[in-house]
Design a protein around this motif. Structure first.
Motif, mmCIF file in Angstrom:
data_model
loop_
_atom_site.group_PDB
_atom_site.id
_atom_site.type_symbol
_atom_site.label_atom_id
_atom_site.label_comp_id
_atom_site.label_asym_id
_atom_site.label_seq_id
_atom_site.Cartn_x
_atom_site.Cartn_y
_atom_site.Cartn_z
ATOM 1 N N GLY A 308 36.627 52.031 32.007
ATOM 2 C CA GLY A 308 35.393 51.793 32.728
ATOM 3 C C GLY A 308 35.238 50.340 33.124
ATOM 4 N N THR A 309 34.493 50.093 34.194
ATOM 5 C CA THR A 309 34.132 48.739 34.610
ATOM 6 C C THR A 309 32.624 48.712 34.845
ATOM 7 O OG1 THR A 309 34.608 49.308 36.926
ATOM 8 C CG2 THR A 309 36.363 48.258 35.664
ATOM 9 N N TRP A 310 32.032 47.533 34.603
ATOM 10 C CA TRP A 310 30.579 47.428 34.716
ATOM 11 C C TRP A 310 30.210 46.051 35.234
ATOM 12 C CZ3 TRP A 310 26.728 44.276 33.065
ATOM 13 C CH2 TRP A 310 25.412 44.767 33.130
ATOM 14 N N SER A 311 29.280 46.001 36.176
ATOM 15 C CA SER A 311 28.730 44.736 36.667
ATOM 16 C C SER A 311 27.259 44.934 36.944
ATOM 17 C CB SER A 311 29.456 44.281 37.937
ATOM 18 O OG SER A 311 29.159 45.145 39.013
ATOM 19 N N SER A 312 26.498 43.824 36.939
ATOM 20 C CA SER A 312 25.052 43.920 37.155
ATOM 21 C C SER A 312 24.738 44.357 38.578
ATOM 22 C CB SER A 312 24.393 42.568 36.869
ATOM 23 O OG SER A 312 24.967 41.556 37.697
ATOM 24 N N SER A 313 25.659 44.096 39.501
ATOM 25 C CA SER A 313 25.372 44.444 40.892
ATOM 26 C C SER A 313 25.756 45.881 41.232
ATOM 27 C CB SER A 313 26.123 43.489 41.830
ATOM 28 O OG SER A 313 27.519 43.546 41.569
ATOM 29 N N GLY A 316 28.144 50.737 36.477
ATOM 30 C CA GLY A 316 29.393 51.075 35.807
ATOM 31 C C GLY A 316 30.073 52.269 36.457
ATOM 32 N N VAL A 317 31.407 52.254 36.378
ATOM 33 C CA VAL A 317 32.207 53.353 36.914
ATOM 34 C C VAL A 317 33.260 53.710 35.873
ATOM 35 C CG1 VAL A 317 33.703 54.145 38.778
ATOM 36 C CG2 VAL A 317 31.879 52.510 39.266
ATOM 37 N N VAL A 318 33.409 54.999 35.603
ATOM 38 C CA VAL A 318 34.438 55.488 34.701
ATOM 39 C C VAL A 318 35.563 56.073 35.540
ATOM 40 C CG1 VAL A 318 34.984 57.134 32.871
ATOM 41 C CG2 VAL A 318 32.808 55.922 32.849
ATOM 42 N N HIS A 319 36.822 55.665 35.209
ATOM 43 C CA HIS A 319 37.990 56.061 35.975
ATOM 44 C C HIS A 319 38.933 56.887 35.099
ATOM 45 C CE1 HIS A 319 37.145 52.763 38.995
ATOM 46 N NE2 HIS A 319 36.546 52.263 37.911
ATOM 47 N N ASP A 320 39.748 57.719 35.754
ATOM 48 C CA ASP A 320 40.741 58.495 35.021
ATOM 49 C C ASP A 320 42.039 57.715 34.901
ATOM 50 O OD1 ASP A 320 42.015 58.663 37.468
ATOM 51 O OD2 ASP A 320 41.664 60.802 37.755
ATOM 52 N N ARG A 321 43.108 58.367 34.386
ATOM 53 C CA ARG A 321 44.375 57.694 34.152
ATOM 54 C C ARG A 321 44.988 57.126 35.429
ATOM 55 N NH1 ARG A 321 47.725 58.507 29.749
ATOM 56 N NH2 ARG A 321 49.082 57.131 30.960
ATOM 57 N N ALA A 322 44.702 57.744 36.559
ATOM 58 C CA ALA A 322 45.259 57.278 37.825
ATOM 59 C C ALA A 322 44.369 56.257 38.517
ATOM 60 C CB ALA A 322 45.499 58.466 38.756
ATOM 61 N N ARG A 324 41.263 56.873 39.553
ATOM 62 C CA ARG A 324 40.267 57.523 40.411
ATOM 63 C C ARG A 324 38.892 57.511 39.734
ATOM 64 N NH1 ARG A 324 44.788 61.084 40.945
ATOM 65 N NH2 ARG A 324 43.982 62.239 39.159
ATOM 66 N N PRO A 325 37.836 57.162 40.465
ATOM 67 C CA PRO A 325 36.488 57.182 39.882
ATOM 68 C C PRO A 325 36.092 58.602 39.492
ATOM 69 C CG PRO A 325 36.529 55.929 41.933
ATOM 70 C CD PRO A 325 37.833 56.651 41.855
ATOM 71 N N LEU A 326 35.541 58.752 38.301
ATOM 72 C CA LEU A 326 35.069 60.050 37.831
ATOM 73 C C LEU A 326 33.558 60.169 37.961
ATOM 74 C CD1 LEU A 326 37.244 60.495 34.596
ATOM 75 C CD2 LEU A 326 37.581 61.554 36.841
ATOM 76 N N PHE A 327 32.826 59.164 37.458
ATOM 77 C CA PHE A 327 31.373 59.182 37.553
ATOM 78 C C PHE A 327 30.856 57.773 37.286
ATOM 79 C CE2 PHE A 327 32.574 60.431 33.258
ATOM 80 C CZ PHE A 327 31.831 59.585 32.464
ATOM 81 N N THR A 328 29.607 57.567 37.621
ATOM 82 C CA THR A 328 28.971 56.271 37.396
ATOM 83 C C THR A 328 28.074 56.339 36.158
ATOM 84 O OG1 THR A 328 27.119 56.833 38.831
ATOM 85 C CG2 THR A 328 29.001 55.714 39.850
ATOM 86 N N SER A 329 27.872 55.200 35.529
ATOM 87 C CA SER A 329 27.052 55.134 34.330
ATOM 88 C C SER A 329 26.586 53.699 34.131
ATOM 89 C CB SER A 329 27.853 55.599 33.105
ATOM 90 O OG SER A 329 27.126 55.365 31.917
ATOM 91 N N ARG A 330 25.424 53.544 33.497
ATOM 92 C CA ARG A 330 24.929 52.201 33.196
ATOM 93 C C ARG A 330 25.572 51.641 31.933
ATOM 94 N NH1 ARG A 330 18.752 52.600 32.459
ATOM 95 N NH2 ARG A 330 19.416 54.443 31.274
ATOM 96 N N VAL A 360 33.867 64.803 29.847
ATOM 97 C CA VAL A 360 34.906 64.297 30.736
ATOM 98 C C VAL A 360 35.672 65.511 31.278
ATOM 99 C CG1 VAL A 360 36.990 62.882 30.865
ATOM 100 C CG2 VAL A 360 35.093 62.157 29.416
ATOM 101 N N PRO A 361 35.867 65.603 32.609
ATOM 102 C CA PRO A 361 35.771 64.519 33.590
ATOM 103 C C PRO A 361 34.488 64.473 34.417
ATOM 104 C CG PRO A 361 37.029 66.324 34.519
ATOM 105 C CD PRO A 361 36.639 66.765 33.136
ATOM 106 N N ASP A 362 33.562 65.412 34.249
ATOM 107 C CA ASP A 362 32.432 65.467 35.184
ATOM 108 C C ASP A 362 31.314 64.486 34.868
ATOM 109 O OD1 ASP A 362 31.258 66.605 32.966
ATOM 110 O OD2 ASP A 362 31.236 68.634 33.770
#
Length: 477
Positions: A308-313, A316-322, A324-330, A360-362
């Motif tokens: 996952g990656t997260w920024s204030s702007s 957050g985004v959770v990605h799979d092994r490849a 690819r974005p799976l879903f967003t989260s705070r 996961v993955p939804d």
């Protein structure tokens, strides 16, 4: 806990060693002389004898396989090997407070700087006997990269150690600089046999070194170029053969020419580079899975199958092994010190004051749990949440509170688990610190042991239960 008297058995009789390879004898030069044919009854007796021998051999093989010890169970990083009762002190050795300890095949390995030289010693797992000591050379003070990188799991038969020699060693002429060093430096990597301490391979890395981490039997090295861009490579630990190489597209954060804010984190799946931006690479081949925009401060977090990656702007985004974005989260993933991955398909995330379970993955929200405690371990379908005054266990699939430690006790060491029991800090009626074992499923108290005076930490090292005092290491079993 009771002490154990160690008896030296090195002079006792030993069974003859089994050769590494066995070959059948060569056939005779001349064929055996022909023998007169016997009677049918004699031939039947011979066949009967052969069948009896074959039956005995087969029975012996079956019994031998049944009696042979089962292969050791794989212990998840940060977890304890299964406990069959209250532990006792198997052995103790003098170890400096600053020394590091890792688990290898049938040995515990202690490393540290002594008299400005980096020394590594291996101790027999069963008896505590020192098996070997290796001096890996001089060190300039306490260099941040000097050490033997490892996670909380057993590293196997090979120990990898990195030593940054003093400035001027090996013809190096740059002056001393603060860490992270803007000037190029070099470090020596040694691959040691965990059983004997023999040097299996030795190689060097150079450049503006910022971090070195171990993944499998390899090392991942982070350098920072003069332009501020990351240079990351994965190298075979035994000989330094480069497996892959990556140059970052965005510069890491630089301040007055000194690399700051740069971070390298790895697991078996991913490599995370972090500075002003976050970049995630595939640990197997170095391919870039995602890279956040330059000059945008981003926090990254890793799990075994997603990141996952997260920024204030951007949130957050959770990605799979490849990638690819799976879903967003705070939220981001909590820092779990131990996990067996049970239950699969459930990702625990921390929103700050609230834990959230997502599928996961939804990314569907399965549960929410408001708590000031932080998730620290996941085992057997349970989550162990730690606070300064106690701990709590919740169901990882539903978030329902199952039980919590009954009394408020200063948690001066984080609870440990073998997947069945939880070992936590306690205190006796007289105020003496204790170790309490409770069933992970329901919190029922199984046993209590006093912790001797002077112990400063209780931890899991490659599945072993290890106590540390100021100048001693105690292995419990």
């Amino acid at each position: 806990m009771q002490d154990v008297e160690l008896v030296d058995v090195t002079d006792g009789p030993r069974a003859p060693g089994r050769p590494r390879a066995w070959l059948p004898p060569s056939p005779p030069d001349d064929p055996p002389a022909a023998r007169p044919a016997g009677s049918a009854r004699a031939r039947r007796r011979r066949w009967l004898a052969v069948l009896v021998v074959v039956a005995l051999v087969v029975a012996g093989v079956v019994v031998g396989r049944a009696a042979a010890p089962a292969p050791p169970a794989v212990v998840a990083p940060g977890m304890l090997a299964p406990l069959d009762g209250p532990p006792w002190a198997r052995w103790r050795i003098p170890v400096a407070r600053s020394a590091d300890v890792l688990a290898a095949t049938d040995a515990l390995v202690v490393s540290g700087v002594r008299d400005r030289r980096f020394q590594v010693s291996g101790y027999d797992e069963g008896s505590g006997e020192r098996l070997w000591t290796r001096d890996l050379g001089p060190v300039a003070g306490t260099r941040p990269l000097t050490g033997c990188p490892h996670a909380a799991a057993d590293v196997g038969p090979v120990v990898l150690c990195v030593v940054e020699p003093p400035v001027g060693a090996g013809g190096w002429s740059h002056g001393t600089v603060p860490f992270p060093a803007p000037d190029e430096r070099w470090a020596q990597v040694s691959a040691l046999d965990a059983a004997t301490g023999d040097v299996l391979g030795r190689w060097t890395v150079s450049g503006r070194l910022a971090a070195v981490e171990r993944v499998g039997d390899d090392l991942v090295v982070l350098r920072v170029g003069a332009d501020g861009h990351a240079r990351v490579g994965r190298y075979a630990g035994a000989d330094g053969r480069r497996l892959w190489w990556y140059r970052g597209t965005s510069p890491l954060r630089l301040r007055e020419g000194i690399v700051s804010g740069s971070e390298l984190r790895v697991n078996d799946s991913f490599v995370l580079l972090q500075g002003w931006s976050a970049t995630v690479l595939d640990a197997a081949d170095g391919d870039e899975l995602t890279a956040t925009p330059a000059r945008s401060f981003v926090v990254g977090s890793l799990s075994d199958e997603v990141f996952g990656t997260w920024s204030s702007s951007d949130g957050g985004v959770v990605h799979d092994r490849a990638g690819r974005p799976l879903f967003t989260s705070r939220a981001l993933f909590p820092t779990l010190t131990a996990s067996d991955g049970d239950p699969p398909g459930v990702l625990v995330m921390d929103e700050g004051g609230t834990l959230v379970g997502r599928s996961v993955p939804d990314g569907a929200v399965l549960w929410r749990h408001d708590t000031y405690r932080a998730a620290r371990a996941q085992a057997g379908g349970h989550l162990l949440l730690l606070g300064v005054d106690g701990y709590q266990v919740v169901a990882a699939r539903t978030g329902a509170v199952e039980w919590q430690s009954p009394e408020r006790v200063l948690m001066w060491w984080a609870p440990l688990t073998d997947g069945t029991l939880v070992l936590g800090a306690g205190r006796s009626g007289t105020g003496r610190p204790t170790m309490e074992a409770r069933r992970l499923a329901d919190g029922e108290l199984e046993w209590v042991l006093p912790v001797e005076e002077g112990v400063r930490s209780v931890s899991a090292v490659g599945g072993h239960l290890v106590l540390r005092s100021r100048d001693e290491l105690i292995l419990l079993t």
